[in-house]
Design a protein around this motif. Structure first.
Motif, PDB file in Angstrom:
ATOM      1  N   LYS A 156      -3.235  -4.743  -4.308  1.00  0.00           N
ATOM      2  CA  LYS A 156      -4.292  -5.475  -3.627  1.00  0.00           C
ATOM      3  C   LYS A 156      -5.508  -4.551  -3.484  1.00  0.00           C
ATOM      4  CE  LYS A 156      -1.814  -9.170  -2.874  1.00  0.00           C
ATOM      5  NZ  LYS A 156      -2.101 -10.470  -3.535  1.00  0.00           N
ATOM      6  N   PRO A 157      -6.742  -5.078  -3.617  1.00  0.00           N
ATOM      7  CA  PRO A 157      -7.929  -4.209  -3.552  1.00  0.00           C
ATOM      8  C   PRO A 157      -8.109  -3.506  -2.213  1.00  0.00           C
ATOM      9  CG  PRO A 157      -8.543  -6.541  -3.571  1.00  0.00           C
ATOM     10  CD  PRO A 157      -7.092  -6.475  -3.918  1.00  0.00           C
ATOM     11  N   TRP A 158      -7.584  -4.080  -1.140  1.00  0.00           N
ATOM     12  CA  TRP A 158      -7.748  -3.507   0.194  1.00  0.00           C
ATOM     13  C   TRP A 158      -6.608  -2.560   0.595  1.00  0.00           C
ATOM     14  CZ3 TRP A 158      -3.301  -4.991   2.456  1.00  0.00           C
ATOM     15  CH2 TRP A 158      -2.722  -6.202   2.052  1.00  0.00           C
ATOM     16  N   ALA A 159      -5.565  -2.459  -0.244  1.00  0.00           N
ATOM     17  CA  ALA A 159      -4.337  -1.771   0.156  1.00  0.00           C
ATOM     18  C   ALA A 159      -4.557  -0.321   0.565  1.00  0.00           C
ATOM     19  CB  ALA A 159      -3.308  -1.841  -0.977  1.00  0.00           C
ATOM     20  N   ALA A 160      -5.426   0.419  -0.115  1.00  0.00           N
ATOM     21  CA  ALA A 160      -5.613   1.847   0.171  1.00  0.00           C
ATOM     22  C   ALA A 160      -6.099   2.096   1.589  1.00  0.00           C
ATOM     23  CB  ALA A 160      -6.588   2.449  -0.837  1.00  0.00           C
ATOM     24  N   ALA A 161      -6.752   1.107   2.206  1.00  0.00           N
ATOM     25  CA  ALA A 161      -7.292   1.286   3.561  1.00  0.00           C
ATOM     26  C   ALA A 161      -6.263   1.020   4.651  1.00  0.00           C
ATOM     27  CB  ALA A 161      -8.499   0.375   3.759  1.00  0.00           C
ATOM     28  N   VAL A 162      -5.094   0.512   4.279  1.00  0.00           N
ATOM     29  CA  VAL A 162      -4.076   0.136   5.271  1.00  0.00           C
ATOM     30  C   VAL A 162      -3.125   1.301   5.489  1.00  0.00           C
ATOM     31  CG1 VAL A 162      -2.338  -1.578   5.878  1.00  0.00           C
ATOM     32  CG2 VAL A 162      -4.278  -2.232   4.481  1.00  0.00           C
ATOM     33  N   ARG A 163      -3.550   2.285   6.214  1.00  0.00           N
ATOM     34  CA  ARG A 163      -2.725   3.453   6.509  1.00  0.00           C
ATOM     35  C   ARG A 163      -3.298   4.164   7.723  1.00  0.00           C
ATOM     36  NH1 ARG A 163      -3.042   6.505   0.961  1.00  0.00           N
ATOM     37  NH2 ARG A 163      -1.245   7.540   1.885  1.00  0.00           N
TER      38      ARG A 163
END
Length: 280
Positions: A218-225
């Motif tokens: 997902k394009p937003w996945a890297a920010a979910v951490r």
């Protein structure tokens, strides 16, 4: 809750009451049950463990490395080697837990029908477990060793197939008019509408491992951490390509009495997160 009630009501009188354990757990491990395995051990004075899992014939099998295993009817329940449950992370945590305390364990891979030599489908299943320290009867029962430190309590770990939890993510996504993922605060995906999101395959070695939420496609996945998962609040939600991403803490579902556990004061104390992606 059913297992805890069985110990507390006296259906099972001790960890050596194998007939009572079989009577209590066999119906819960029948064919088609999402429950994959149950482990039991004394958290205060370890004397071996009891492991129950689904059997190839549709019932349940019991294996133990306790000293009195030869007394079990049929004489086929002694493990071939120590099970070393006392070295597992969940058991070490249970050693310091009080009676009635629950916590999540996993996700992990569990061998389906561990006593079978061959598998008709997949041999390993992604699993998630709930562990609890429960009281035996009135809490005064002594362990088999007679050690008072082991009196009255038993540590239990019950693992279910994560596919059985898929409906949680699917229902949350449907109610929010978006998509949902259930993951640990550390990021490992437990369940999703598309369960392929919960696995990661190494293209070089072919090794399969559990994916983290920031590894999904997902394009937003890297920010979910980081703090987004550790201390989720509505103010930390964000918009990415017209999709609103938010995270919500999920506490342990219930106490041994069946009452809902209160939401912990700090969101990071709840080990699970529900991540929602809703088109804005």
């Amino acid at each position: 809750r059913a297992v805890g009630a069985g110990f507390e009501s006296g259906v099972v009188t001790s960890l050596s009451d194998y007939a009572g354990i079989l009577q209590l757990l066999t119906p819960l491990l029948g064919a088609g049950s999402p429950l994959l395995e149950v482990e039991l051990a004394e958290p205060r004075a370890y004397g071996g463990a009891v492991h129950m899992a689904q059997s190839p014939t549709g019932g349940a099998t019991l294996v133990t490395d306790r000293d009195d295993c030869a007394e079990i009817k049929g004489h086929r329940s002694c493990s071939q080697e120590p099970m070393y449950v006392n070295t597992s992370a969940w058991y070490r945590r249970a050693m310091s837990a009080s009676a009635g305390q629950q916590f999540w364990d996993g996700p992990s891979f569990t061998r389906h029908r561990s006593n079978s030599l061959m598998c008709s489908g997949f041999c390993w299943h992604s699993a998630y477990a709930l562990a609890e320290v429960i009281t035996i009867g009135d809490g005064q029962n002594l362990s088999q060793t007679g050690n008072a430190q082991g009196a009255g309590v038993v540590a239990l770990r019950a693992a279910v197939a994560t596919s059985a939890i898929q409906s949680v993510a699917a229902t949350a996504g449907r109610l929010a008019h978006g998509d949902g993922w259930l993951c640990r605060v550390e990021g490992e995906v437990i369940a999703a509408v598309d369960m392929a999101d919960s696995f990661r395959v190494d293209s070089g070695t072919g090794a399969v491992s559990l994916a983290r939420i920031w590894e999904i496609n997902k394009p937003w996945a890297a920010a979910v951490r980081g703090k987004f998962l550790e201390r989720p609040t509505p103010s930390r939600s964000f918009l990415d390509s017209g999709v609103r991403i938010s995270a919500w803490p999920v506490p342990v579902p219930s106490t041994s009495s069946g009452a809902a556990n209160p939401m912990p004061k700090w969101p990071e104390a709840a080990a699970l997160r529900l991540v929602l992606a809703v088109r804005d």
